[in-house]
Motif scaffolding. Structure first.
Motif, short mmCIF file in Angstrom:
data_model
loop_
_atom_site.label_atom_id
_atom_site.label_comp_id
_atom_site.label_asym_id
_atom_site.label_seq_id
_atom_site.Cartn_x
_atom_site.Cartn_y
_atom_site.Cartn_z
N VAL A 59 0.93 -1.25 0.06
CA VAL A 59 0.05 -0.07 -0.06
C VAL A 59 0.95 1.30 -0.11
O VAL A 59 1.83 1.25 0.71
N TYR A 60 0.50 2.12 -0.78
CA TYR A 60 1.43 3.44 -0.93
C TYR A 60 0.34 4.49 -1.15
O TYR A 60 -0.63 4.58 -1.34
N HIS A 61 0.99 5.79 -0.88
CA HIS A 61 0.23 6.98 -0.57
C HIS A 61 0.50 7.94 -1.74
O HIS A 61 1.78 8.02 -2.17
N GLN A 62 -0.56 8.54 -2.32
CA GLN A 62 -0.07 9.55 -3.28
C GLN A 62 -0.96 10.92 -2.97
O GLN A 62 -2.42 10.80 -2.98
N GLU A 63 -0.57 12.12 -2.64
CA GLU A 63 -1.35 13.37 -2.61
C GLU A 63 -1.91 13.85 -4.12
O GLU A 63 -1.61 13.38 -5.11
N ARG A 64 -3.22 14.07 -3.93
CA ARG A 64 -3.94 14.43 -5.10
C ARG A 64 -3.19 16.06 -5.78
O ARG A 64 -2.94 16.86 -4.87
N VAL A 65 -3.16 15.98 -6.92
CA VAL A 65 -2.05 17.00 -7.31
C VAL A 65 -3.07 17.79 -8.37
O VAL A 65 -3.47 17.34 -9.57
N PRO A 66 -3.87 18.92 -8.04
CA PRO A 66 -4.80 19.48 -9.20
C PRO A 66 -4.09 20.26 -10.30
O PRO A 66 -2.87 20.68 -9.85
N TYR A 67 -4.54 20.11 -11.38
CA TYR A 67 -4.14 20.91 -12.39
C TYR A 67 -4.33 22.35 -12.21
O TYR A 67 -5.23 22.72 -12.10
#
Ligand SMILES: Cc1cc2nc3c(=O)[nH]c(=O)nc-3n(C[C@H](O)[C@H](O)[C@H](O)COP(=O)(O)O)c2cc1C
Length: 222
Positions: free
Chosen positions: A204-212
């Motif tokens: 399991v890994y995490h990734q922040e949402r990155v808005p355009y």
């Protein structure tokens, strides 16, 4: 070099087998229902997806029983009473998924046969599995006949009335902002060729949402 597999050039079984290996990992809905005689039924389904949040809809594709070509008992039960429960297929089911899926006769309750306890649900008439750490209680919203004459399938769209969540898998008791502890929930995923996928800490890994942002367009580095 890439190989092209044309679905029209292959049979239904081979096509489904490839879909099942490439649409992965799939969640497993461990569906509990009860028949008109009060006999419980428990069956796993991995052609299963969330559809919308408003209204909260999920879909499950029901094929036919291989042994007698009839409709699945779980499908018969949910159509008769209009509801069903999706128990999240967590580690508590891991060793029994294939055995629960055997096409037992209707008088066999797969839940008690495998040591699980069916209990009354909160909002629907179908029972729930007490040992499941979370469940979705659903009413039948729509049925969509799909498949082919040789392999009929009905997609059942369920509207979720409530989720019943064990404290042990909730990160905080604030149900206005529910956060599930994924490791504690421990969902099992389905792949093709009779393989399953466990939830493990190193998987399991995490990734922040990155808005355009419009002003990023000059800098398209990732
Ligand atoms: C992991 C797994 C996933 C399955 N997914 C589906 C599915 O999405 N649709 C389906 O019709 N059958 C699926 N099956 C087969 C059903 O579980 C099986 O036919 C069912 O348990 C039969 O019991 P019933 O007649 O009591 O409902 C799956 C079996 C396994 C082991």
């Amino acid at each position: 070099m890439k190989q092209i597999y044309e679905f029209a050039a292959h049979g239904a079984g081979t096509n489904q087998g490839l879909l099942s290996q490439l649409v992965v990992p799939r969640p497993i809905a461990m569906v509990s229902t009860r028949d008109a005689n009060g006999i419980g039924n428990l069956s796993p389904f991995s052609y299963y997806l969330p559809i919308t949040g408003d209204p909260p809809l999920v879909g499950i594709s029901f094929g036919m029983r291989e042994s007698d070509h009839g409709t699945k008992h779980s499908y018969d039960n949910l159509m008769a009473c209009g509801d069903f429960v999706i128990n999240v297929c967590s580690a508590v089911f891991a060793d029994h998924i294939e055995s629960i899926a055997k096409e037992y006769p209707a008088h066999i309750d797969e839940a008690s046969l495998h040591g699980y306890t069916l209990v009354d649900s909160h909002r629907v008439s179908s029972p729930s599995v007490a040992e499941a750490p979370a469940r979705l209680e659903c009413i039948v919203h729509t049925t969509v006949p799909l498949g082919s004459d040789l392999a009929p399938v009905v997609m059942v769209v369920g509207e979720v009335l409530c989720a019943v969540i064990d404290d042990s898998v909730l990160e905080s008791p604030d149900l206005d902002h529910p956060r599930i502890d994924l490791q504690a929930l421990g969902p099992i995923g389905r792949s093709g060729a009779r393989t399953f996928i466990r939830t493990t800490p190193d998987g399991v890994y995490h990734q922040e949402r990155v808005p355009y942002r419009a002003n990023e367009k000059e800098d398209l580095t990732v």
